[in-house]
Write a protein that holds these residues in place. Structure first.
Motif, PDB file in Angstrom:
ATOM      1  N   GLU A 180       7.017  -7.662 -52.600  1.00 40.85           N
ATOM      2  CA  GLU A 180       6.861  -7.062 -53.943  1.00 40.85           C
ATOM      3  C   GLU A 180       5.776  -5.981 -53.916  1.00 40.85           C
ATOM      4  O   GLU A 180       5.964  -4.870 -54.416  1.00 40.85           O
ATOM      5  N   ASN A 181       4.646  -6.327 -53.315  1.00 42.64           N
ATOM      6  CA  ASN A 181       3.539  -5.350 -53.234  1.00 42.64           C
ATOM      7  C   ASN A 181       3.959  -4.109 -52.460  1.00 42.64           C
ATOM      8  O   ASN A 181       3.660  -2.980 -52.858  1.00 42.64           O
ATOM      9  N   PHE A 182       4.656  -4.327 -51.339  1.00 41.85           N
ATOM     10  CA  PHE A 182       5.076  -3.204 -50.501  1.00 41.85           C
ATOM     11  C   PHE A 182       6.040  -2.292 -51.274  1.00 41.85           C
ATOM     12  O   PHE A 182       5.948  -1.062 -51.203  1.00 41.85           O
ATOM     13  N   GLU A 183       6.933  -2.915 -52.014  1.00 41.42           N
ATOM     14  CA  GLU A 183       7.906  -2.134 -52.801  1.00 41.42           C
ATOM     15  C   GLU A 183       7.172  -1.260 -53.823  1.00 41.42           C
ATOM     16  O   GLU A 183       7.488  -0.088 -53.988  1.00 41.42           O
ATOM     17  N   LYS A 184       6.163  -1.880 -54.487  1.00 44.40           N
ATOM     18  CA  LYS A 184       5.409  -1.130 -55.506  1.00 44.40           C
ATOM     19  C   LYS A 184       4.661   0.025 -54.873  1.00 44.40           C
ATOM     20  O   LYS A 184       4.720   1.160 -55.339  1.00 44.40           O
ATOM     21  N   GLN A 185       3.946  -0.275 -53.775  1.00 48.85           N
ATOM     22  CA  GLN A 185       3.113   0.761 -53.141  1.00 48.85           C
ATOM     23  C   GLN A 185       3.943   1.910 -52.598  1.00 48.85           C
ATOM     24  O   GLN A 185       3.538   3.064 -52.635  1.00 48.85           O
ATOM     25  N   ASN A 186       5.117   1.599 -52.061  1.00 47.10           N
ATOM     26  CA  ASN A 186       5.884   2.641 -51.372  1.00 47.10           C
ATOM     27  C   ASN A 186       7.105   3.115 -52.152  1.00 47.10           C
ATOM     28  O   ASN A 186       7.885   3.924 -51.635  1.00 47.10           O
ATOM     29  N   LYS A 187       7.245   2.597 -53.346  1.00 44.27           N
ATOM     30  CA  LYS A 187       8.378   2.967 -54.208  1.00 44.27           C
ATOM     31  C   LYS A 187       9.681   2.911 -53.421  1.00 44.27           C
ATOM     32  O   LYS A 187      10.402   3.889 -53.247  1.00 44.27           O
ATOM     33  N   ILE A 188       9.966   1.754 -52.937  1.00 45.69           N
ATOM     34  CA  ILE A 188      11.144   1.558 -52.093  1.00 45.69           C
ATOM     35  C   ILE A 188      11.741   0.192 -52.446  1.00 45.69           C
ATOM     36  O   ILE A 188      11.012  -0.700 -52.907  1.00 45.69           O
ATOM     37  N   LYS A 189      13.035   0.045 -52.222  1.00 51.01           N
ATOM     38  CA  LYS A 189      13.676  -1.250 -52.522  1.00 51.01           C
ATOM     39  C   LYS A 189      13.983  -1.951 -51.196  1.00 51.01           C
ATOM     40  O   LYS A 189      14.559  -1.363 -50.285  1.00 51.01           O
ATOM     41  N   ILE A 190      13.583  -3.191 -51.115  1.00 49.04           N
ATOM     42  CA  ILE A 190      13.841  -3.952 -49.876  1.00 49.04           C
ATOM     43  C   ILE A 190      14.784  -5.108 -50.197  1.00 49.04           C
ATOM     44  O   ILE A 190      14.539  -5.873 -51.157  1.00 49.04           O
ATOM     45  N   ASP A 191      15.860  -5.228 -49.405  1.00 47.84           N
ATOM     46  CA  ASP A 191      16.773  -6.368 -49.601  1.00 47.84           C
ATOM     47  C   ASP A 191      16.118  -7.616 -49.018  1.00 47.84           C
ATOM     48  O   ASP A 191      15.430  -7.531 -47.988  1.00 47.84           O
ATOM     49  N   THR A 192      16.369  -8.749 -49.654  1.00 46.89           N
ATOM     50  CA  THR A 192      15.769  -9.980 -49.126  1.00 46.89           C
ATOM     51  C   THR A 192      16.774 -11.116 -49.069  1.00 46.89           C
ATOM     52  O   THR A 192      17.734 -11.155 -49.843  1.00 46.89           O
ATOM     53  N   ASP A 193      16.508 -12.020 -48.138  1.00 48.20           N
ATOM     54  CA  ASP A 193      17.261 -13.268 -48.065  1.00 48.20           C
ATOM     55  C   ASP A 193      16.228 -14.319 -47.634  1.00 48.20           C
ATOM     56  O   ASP A 193      16.028 -14.566 -46.442  1.00 48.20           O
ATOM     57  N   ILE A 194      15.515 -14.842 -48.641  1.00 49.99           N
ATOM     58  CA  ILE A 194      14.364 -15.699 -48.343  1.00 49.99           C
ATOM     59  C   ILE A 194      14.648 -17.142 -48.734  1.00 49.99           C
ATOM     60  O   ILE A 194      14.885 -17.434 -49.921  1.00 49.99           O
ATOM     61  N   ASN A 195      14.614 -18.036 -47.767  1.00 48.03           N
ATOM     62  CA  ASN A 195      14.717 -19.459 -48.069  1.00 48.03           C
ATOM     63  C   ASN A 195      13.388 -19.899 -48.719  1.00 48.03           C
ATOM     64  O   ASN A 195      12.326 -19.690 -48.136  1.00 48.03           O
ATOM     65  N   PRO A 196      13.433 -20.496 -49.925  1.00 52.55           N
ATOM     66  CA  PRO A 196      12.166 -20.776 -50.631  1.00 52.55           C
ATOM     67  C   PRO A 196      11.403 -21.987 -50.113  1.00 52.55           C
ATOM     68  O   PRO A 196      10.330 -22.299 -50.591  1.00 52.55           O
ATOM     69  N   GLU A 197      11.948 -22.667 -49.085  1.00 49.54           N
ATOM     70  CA  GLU A 197      11.367 -23.951 -48.658  1.00 49.54           C
ATOM     71  C   GLU A 197      10.529 -23.864 -47.393  1.00 49.54           C
ATOM     72  O   GLU A 197      10.168 -24.884 -46.827  1.00 49.54           O
ATOM     73  N   VAL A 198      10.267 -22.653 -46.908  1.00 49.01           N
ATOM     74  CA  VAL A 198       9.641 -22.579 -45.570  1.00 49.01           C
ATOM     75  C   VAL A 198       8.111 -22.582 -45.652  1.00 49.01           C
ATOM     76  O   VAL A 198       7.501 -21.720 -46.268  1.00 49.01           O
ATOM     77  N   SER A 199       7.503 -23.589 -45.020  1.00 45.55           N
ATOM     78  CA  SER A 199       6.038 -23.638 -44.905  1.00 45.55           C
ATOM     79  C   SER A 199       5.675 -23.690 -43.426  1.00 45.55           C
ATOM     80  O   SER A 199       6.367 -24.345 -42.640  1.00 45.55           O
TER      81      SER A 199
END
Ligand code: ADP
Length: 342
Positions: free
Chosen positions: A207-226
């Motif tokens: 999210e921060n990177f997208e804001k700083q660089n005004k770019i859209k990044i596709d994601t596929d993030i499993n929410p359970e990874v620690s």
């Protein structure tokens, strides 16, 4: 320098070996020659015990000077001296072979001890020479621009351009010194790991990177990874790869995708994929070398110093893993690491 160090270390090992040989051989010689002495003394005593009275041959006439005991004593002493000489010769021979073979081994071990140090020294020298080169280039550019501007009584406009260009070079230098510092800190830091949610960290960083660089990044993030690791370093790792994905993106719309997936119960894979210029098979093995940049002369993508991936690979190493690269020239590049899940 290393030749003389090698000779010194070999001599040191040799002196150690020599000391061991001497400290084993001297007592061995003393103990064995004492045994020989005692053996011959026993022989003489037995002779004296059993041969009391005149030793003579009754049926033969002997000269008055004939003393068989003296002859036997002389024989025993001669045998004793021969045995001692034989023992000494044996010990000298054994020591000679031990020392000759030992010298070769000493040389071999000295070389083995010094080779990693030599390689480290070489790498250090290379690193310093590359770093100085990287530092010199922007400084030379700045110096030349300022000199020309001063000589030509430049207009305000021209001076503004010079300052702008100098500012860019200063930014490059700051970037370089930050990366050099980061590398040094990575090598020397105490790595205290903590348990954290990698899914949350990656989502927030993107999210921060997208804001700083005004770019859209596709994601596929499993929410359970620690994982157990160092969150700041994982953030640095992701930023390096995302910056590269943005930089090496040929002239087409960028498609950058970050995936975080579970592999079985205990592992998770974090990947960054782009549709950029790609990396050739030859270069894939070299891109992690410090200061290496692919085909610097012909491509003008990015303004890095060839340190980003070295940093990323150090971070991966600290987390007990290594970066895998999959790429097709002109099509895509994907960097992945497999991490142990907690
Ligand atoms: P730099 O500061 O030059 O980006 P890096 O160590 O990050 O240094 O990368 C080394 C080289 O690897 C780069 O110069 C570039 O040629 C190549 N490279 C890195 N990431 C990518 C990518 N996503 N796509 C294509 N080439 C890449």
């Amino acid at each position: 320098m290393f030749r003389s160090a090698l000779l010194k270390l070999t001599s040191f090992y040799f002196i150690l070996l020599l000391t061991v040989c001497i400290s084993l051989s001297v007592p061995a010689y003393l103990i064995s020659s004492d045994r020989i002495n005692r053996g011959s003394s026993n022989q003489l005593r037995v002779l004296n015990e059993f041969a009391r009275g005149p030793l003579a041959f009754p049926d033969r006439e002997m000269p008055p000077t004939f003393d068989p005991r003296a002859i036997l004593k002389e024989q025993v002493e001669k045998q004793r001296n021969d045995d001692r000489r034989e023992l000494l010769r044996g010990l000298i021979l054994v020591n000679f072979f031990v020392l000759a073979g030992g010298t070769i081994l000493c040389f071999y071990f000295a070389k083995r001890t010094l080779t990693p140090i030599e390689k480290l020294h070489e790498a250090q020298a290379n690193f310093t020479s590359h770093a100085s080169h990287e530092l010199r280039t922007p400084l030379s550019v700045m110096k030349a621009e300022i000199e020309v501007a001063l000589r030509q009584q430049a207009s305000k406009e021209k001076l503004r351009d010079v300052l702008k260009s100098n500012l860019e070079e200063i930014e490059r230098l700051t970037d370089l010194s930050d990366q050099l510092l980061a590398l040094t800190l990575l090598e020397n830091r105490e790595n205290t790991k903590e348990l954290f949610s990698l899914s949350e960290l990656v989502t927030k960083d993107i999210e921060n990177f997208e804001k700083q660089n005004k770019i859209k990044i596709d994601t596929d993030i499993n929410p359970e990874v620690s994982i157990e690791g160092i969150p700041t370093l994982i953030s640095d790792y992701l930023r390096i790869l995302l910056n590269n994905a943005m930089q090496y993106i040929a002239n087409k719309p960028a498609i950058i995708k970050v995936s975080l997936n579970q592999l079985g119960d205990s592992k998770a894979k974090l990947s960054v994929r782009d549709n950029g210029i790609g990396i050739s098979k030859d270069d894939i093995n070299k891109i992690f070398t410090r200061f290496y940049r692919v085909n610097q002369a012909s491509t003008h993508h990015g303004s890095g110093h060839g340190l980003g991936l070295s940093l990323a690979s150090e971070i991966a190493k600290i987390h007990g893993t290594r970066i895998e690269v999959d790429s097709e020239l002109g099509l895509y590049t994907e960097f992945s690491i497999v991490l142990n899940q907690k």
